[in-house]
Motif scaffolding. Structure first.
Motif, PDB file in Angstrom:
ATOM      1  N   ARG A   3      91.238 -11.918  47.415  1.00 44.79           N
ATOM      2  CA  ARG A   3      91.988 -11.352  46.291  1.00 44.79           C
ATOM      3  C   ARG A   3      92.844 -10.167  46.719  1.00 44.79           C
ATOM      4  NH1 ARG A   3      91.997 -14.175  41.382  1.00 44.79           N
ATOM      5  NH2 ARG A   3      90.054 -15.322  41.182  1.00 44.79           N
ATOM      6  N   PRO A   4      93.903  -9.856  45.944  1.00 49.00           N
ATOM      7  CA  PRO A   4      94.872  -8.860  46.405  1.00 49.00           C
ATOM      8  C   PRO A   4      94.533  -7.401  46.110  1.00 49.00           C
ATOM      9  CG  PRO A   4      95.673  -9.951  44.436  1.00 49.00           C
ATOM     10  CD  PRO A   4      94.399 -10.656  44.811  1.00 49.00           C
ATOM     11  N   ASN A   5      93.383  -7.104  45.474  1.00 43.91           N
ATOM     12  CA  ASN A   5      93.015  -5.714  45.146  1.00 43.91           C
ATOM     13  C   ASN A   5      94.074  -5.059  44.255  1.00 43.91           C
ATOM     14  OD1 ASN A   5      90.674  -5.908  46.720  1.00 43.91           O
ATOM     15  ND2 ASN A   5      91.681  -5.121  48.552  1.00 43.91           N
ATOM     16  N   ASN A   6      94.274  -5.665  43.085  1.00 45.65           N
ATOM     17  CA  ASN A   6      95.283  -5.165  42.149  1.00 45.65           C
ATOM     18  C   ASN A   6      94.824  -3.891  41.446  1.00 45.65           C
ATOM     19  OD1 ASN A   6      97.004  -7.352  42.670  1.00 45.65           O
ATOM     20  ND2 ASN A   6      95.994  -8.615  41.131  1.00 45.65           N
ATOM     21  N   VAL A   7      95.782  -3.199  40.857  1.00 50.03           N
ATOM     22  CA  VAL A   7      95.516  -1.919  40.192  1.00 50.03           C
ATOM     23  C   VAL A   7      95.778  -2.060  38.696  1.00 50.03           C
ATOM     24  CG1 VAL A   7      96.158   0.514  40.019  1.00 50.03           C
ATOM     25  CG2 VAL A   7      96.121  -0.620  42.257  1.00 50.03           C
ATOM     26  N   PHE A   8      94.743  -1.799  37.893  1.00 47.68           N
ATOM     27  CA  PHE A   8      94.865  -1.817  36.432  1.00 47.68           C
ATOM     28  C   PHE A   8      95.313  -0.458  35.918  1.00 47.68           C
ATOM     29  CE2 PHE A   8      91.230  -5.106  36.019  1.00 47.68           C
ATOM     30  CZ  PHE A   8      92.119  -6.146  36.107  1.00 47.68           C
ATOM     31  N   GLY A   9      95.915  -0.484  34.724  1.00 46.22           N
ATOM     32  CA  GLY A   9      96.061   0.736  33.951  1.00 46.22           C
ATOM     33  C   GLY A   9      94.714   1.088  33.335  1.00 46.22           C
ATOM     34  N   GLY A  10      94.715   1.467  32.053  1.00 48.70           N
ATOM     35  CA  GLY A  10      93.492   1.938  31.431  1.00 48.70           C
ATOM     36  C   GLY A  10      92.515   0.820  31.099  1.00 48.70           C
ATOM     37  N   ILE A  11      91.240   1.056  31.375  1.00 48.70           N
ATOM     38  CA  ILE A  11      90.164   0.154  30.990  1.00 48.70           C
ATOM     39  C   ILE A  11      89.200   0.933  30.100  1.00 48.70           C
ATOM     40  CG2 ILE A  11      90.349  -1.201  33.113  1.00 48.70           C
ATOM     41  CD1 ILE A  11      87.819   0.254  34.109  1.00 48.70           C
ATOM     42  N   PRO A  12      88.299   0.260  29.379  1.00 48.31           N
ATOM     43  CA  PRO A  12      87.319   0.987  28.555  1.00 48.31           C
ATOM     44  C   PRO A  12      86.549   2.015  29.380  1.00 48.31           C
ATOM     45  CG  PRO A  12      87.260  -1.353  28.050  1.00 48.31           C
ATOM     46  CD  PRO A  12      88.177  -1.200  29.230  1.00 48.31           C
ATOM     47  N   THR A  13      86.269   3.141  28.773  1.00 47.22           N
ATOM     48  CA  THR A  13      85.614   4.345  29.337  1.00 47.22           C
ATOM     49  C   THR A  13      86.599   5.234  30.081  1.00 47.22           C
ATOM     50  OG1 THR A  13      84.900   3.482  31.512  1.00 47.22           O
ATOM     51  CG2 THR A  13      83.412   3.114  29.620  1.00 47.22           C
ATOM     52  N   ILE A  14      87.785   4.730  30.408  1.00 48.42           N
ATOM     53  CA  ILE A  14      88.789   5.548  31.093  1.00 48.42           C
ATOM     54  C   ILE A  14      89.933   5.916  30.164  1.00 48.42           C
ATOM     55  CG2 ILE A  14      90.579   5.495  32.888  1.00 48.42           C
ATOM     56  CD1 ILE A  14      88.664   4.111  34.721  1.00 48.42           C
ATOM     57  N   ALA A  15      90.351   4.965  29.311  1.00 49.00           N
ATOM     58  CA  ALA A  15      91.492   5.211  28.424  1.00 49.00           C
ATOM     59  C   ALA A  15      91.340   4.363  27.161  1.00 49.00           C
ATOM     60  CB  ALA A  15      92.799   4.872  29.133  1.00 49.00           C
ATOM     61  N   PRO A  16      91.914   4.806  26.032  1.00 54.20           N
ATOM     62  CA  PRO A  16      91.834   4.034  24.790  1.00 54.20           C
ATOM     63  C   PRO A  16      92.887   2.949  24.662  1.00 54.20           C
ATOM     64  CG  PRO A  16      92.932   6.103  24.359  1.00 54.20           C
ATOM     65  CD  PRO A  16      92.534   6.131  25.818  1.00 54.20           C
ATOM     66  N   ASP A  17      93.783   2.832  25.648  1.00 58.47           N
ATOM     67  CA  ASP A  17      94.914   1.904  25.548  1.00 58.47           C
ATOM     68  C   ASP A  17      94.630   0.564  26.211  1.00 58.47           C
ATOM     69  OD1 ASP A  17      94.871   2.759  28.161  1.00 58.47           O
ATOM     70  OD2 ASP A  17      96.912   3.563  28.173  1.00 58.47           O
ATOM     71  N   TYR A  18      93.369   0.233  26.390  1.00 61.79           N
ATOM     72  CA  TYR A  18      92.988  -0.983  27.093  1.00 61.79           C
ATOM     73  C   TYR A  18      93.409  -2.249  26.360  1.00 61.79           C
ATOM     74  CZ  TYR A  18      89.998  -4.951  28.155  1.00 61.79           C
ATOM     75  OH  TYR A  18      89.547  -6.228  28.421  1.00 61.79           O
ATOM     76  N   SER A  19      93.856  -3.222  27.127  1.00 61.89           N
ATOM     77  CA  SER A  19      94.049  -4.581  26.661  1.00 61.89           C
ATOM     78  C   SER A  19      93.634  -5.516  27.779  1.00 61.89           C
ATOM     79  CB  SER A  19      95.511  -4.857  26.293  1.00 61.89           C
ATOM     80  OG  SER A  19      95.702  -6.241  26.022  1.00 61.89           O
ATOM     81  N   PRO A  20      92.973  -6.634  27.460  1.00 57.68           N
ATOM     82  CA  PRO A  20      92.652  -7.609  28.512  1.00 57.68           C
ATOM     83  C   PRO A  20      93.870  -8.384  28.975  1.00 57.68           C
ATOM     84  CG  PRO A  20      92.056  -8.493  26.378  1.00 57.68           C
ATOM     85  CD  PRO A  20      92.489  -7.074  26.136  1.00 57.68           C
ATOM     86  N   LEU A  21      95.000  -8.196  28.269  1.00 55.48           N
ATOM     87  CA  LEU A  21      96.242  -8.902  28.573  1.00 55.48           C
ATOM     88  C   LEU A  21      97.114  -8.001  29.432  1.00 55.48           C
ATOM     89  CD1 LEU A  21      96.715 -10.196  24.956  1.00 55.48           C
ATOM     90  CD2 LEU A  21      95.677 -11.417  26.880  1.00 55.48           C
ATOM     91  N   TRP A  22      97.133  -8.297  30.714  1.00 52.05           N
ATOM     92  CA  TRP A  22      97.758  -7.405  31.680  1.00 52.05           C
ATOM     93  C   TRP A  22      99.171  -7.877  32.001  1.00 52.05           C
ATOM     94  CZ3 TRP A  22      95.190  -3.006  32.561  1.00 52.05           C
ATOM     95  CH2 TRP A  22      93.828  -2.995  32.227  1.00 52.05           C
ATOM     96  N   ASN A  23     100.116  -6.986  31.761  1.00 43.88           N
ATOM     97  CA  ASN A  23     101.531  -7.229  31.995  1.00 43.88           C
ATOM     98  C   ASN A  23     101.839  -6.958  33.474  1.00 43.88           C
ATOM     99  OD1 ASN A  23     104.552  -5.582  30.698  1.00 43.88           O
ATOM    100  ND2 ASN A  23     104.349  -7.401  31.949  1.00 43.88           N
TER     101      ASN A  23
END
Length: 402
Positions: A324-344
């Motif tokens: 896997r490519p070791n991608n970087v997410f934006g906010g996830i639960p416990t880190i930010a309130p803007d989480y979505s499972p739908l990643w752009n």
């Protein structure tokens, strides 16, 4: 990726690379993905014990701070409905059986996210306020007399064989072939609207009876189930899925990857091609009505020596070593309130001057990436403007590792 296809960038890159070095002949990314514990530090983000370098053993340390406050140092299991096997790098989730309206065909699915905080707590799944803005990408559903879910429409074909072949040695991405292992029709979406509540309900098998997809000991038939399924038990009603390595704001995370809105992305991800997700608005990040959060995907990150390279990251690496490519997410639960499972998807590429100066490395945090874009070290693919790559991947996070 969609914008690249439309502009012809893929074709130009592939043609130039083929003239330079010829295509790599090897198909990569078997079913399912190789897992989170690769043969070197570049394919394993699991953090070291706090006892490393200390004068006492791990048993002398107290519980992680996250046991007091989940926003502090972890680990923290986010998708609590399942059982995480930290040695195998898997999660076993409840399996649900619904039916398709009209044909009454079985629909086997999981639940990962919901737009209602109380329901999320009750079911042990992720809460995402942004799912409130996904109605145009969702399908409708309702309960029958036995309170089983009936889906109004949408089918998934799990019979195709997944195929991903790297491009040239100089430019493995874009791949010379990318065919997803499961394909949804134009009406399929993992998002379902039940009354006023929207759930993320990825389908892992479709149209088959329980006995046909019962593989409790593993080795499932991938012409019948999702490519990331490791085991499925229709007696105990559980399904075990492969986890994927990634990062969010510097912290390693494990997640599952279930759908993508473009076929080539779905092939690389080992996910179901769900074209209906392409209806969702992208490019707005955290503004009002945005249903998505951003995922940052390196194109030409460090790939030399494969998994042995601790800085390994990106699509060049994934397409040449199969991990896997070791991608970087934006906010996830416990880190930010803007989480979505739908990643752009936001693809980025290191500039040649940055590579020549030895600046290229593994990036783990959203604003580090955005700063490097601002500083001119990163661009979009092929030197294009950095930003929305116009596709979505459905990747619910399962566990924050620290």
């Amino acid at each position: 990726m969609k914008s690249m296809i439309q502009s012809g960038t893929w074709s130009r890159i592939r043609t130039l690379a083929a003239l330079m070095l010829g295509a790599l002949p090897v198909a990569v990314m078997a079913q399912p993905s190789p897992g989170v514990f690769g043969p070197g530090p570049g394919c394993n983000v699991f953090p070291a014990s706090a006892s490393v370098g200390a004068t006492v053993g791990l048993s002398y340390f107290g519980p992680p701070p996250s046991s007091t406050n989940p926003s502090l140092v972890g680990p923290v299991q986010l998708l609590k409905s399942g059982v995480v096997d930290e040695k195998a790098g898997t999660i076993t989730l409840p399996l649900y059986r619904g039916t398709l309206n009209g044909s009454n065909k079985p629909v086997w699915f999981i639940l990962t996210d919901v737009n209602d905080a109380q329901v999320a707590d009750f079911l042990g799944i992720n809460y995402s306020a942004k799912l409130n803005f996904t109605a145009n990408g969702a399908r409708n559903a309702w309960f029958d007399a036995a309170n089983n879910v009936v889906f109004d429409r949408g089918t998934v074909d799990f019979t195709p064989a997944r195929k991903v072949v790297a491009g040239s040695a100089a430019a493995p991405f874009p791949p010379s072939a990318a065919e997803p292992g499961s394909v949804g029709d134009d009406d399929y979406s993992p998002l379902i609207k039940l009354g006023n509540i929207i759930y993320n309900a990825p389908v892992v098998a479709f149209g088959l009876e329980a006995a046909d997809i019962n593989f409790p000991a593993g080795n499932p038939d991938y012409t019948k189930v999702h490519d990331e399924v490791l085991a499925i038990d229709t007696t105990e009603m559980t399904v075990t899925l492969q986890l994927v390595n990634g990062f969010s704001f510097g912290r390693p995370v494990w997640y599952i990857s279930t759908e993508a809105s473009l076929a080539n992305v779905a092939a690389i991800e080992g996910a179901t091609f769900a074209p209906r997700l392409q209806k969702l608005v992208t490019g707005r990040d955290d503004s009002f009505s945005s249903p998505v959060e951003r995922i940052f995907i390196a194109v030409n990150g460090p790939s030399e020596d494969g998994c042995a390279n601790p800085m390994r990251q990106g699509l060049y690496a994934a397409l040449t070593d199969g991990y896997r490519p070791n991608n970087v997410f934006g906010g996830i639960p416990t880190i930010a309130p803007d989480y979505s499972p739908l990643w752009n998807g936001n693809l980025y590429e290191w500039t040649q001057p940055a590579v020549a100066r030895g600046y290229r490395g593994q990036l783990r945090e959203e604003f580090q990436i955005l700063t490097y874009v601002q500083d001119g070290l990163l661009t979009g693919p092929g030197g294009s403007k950095f930003g929305d790559s116009q596709f979505i991947v459905n990747c619910p996070p399962v566990q924050r590792l620290n």
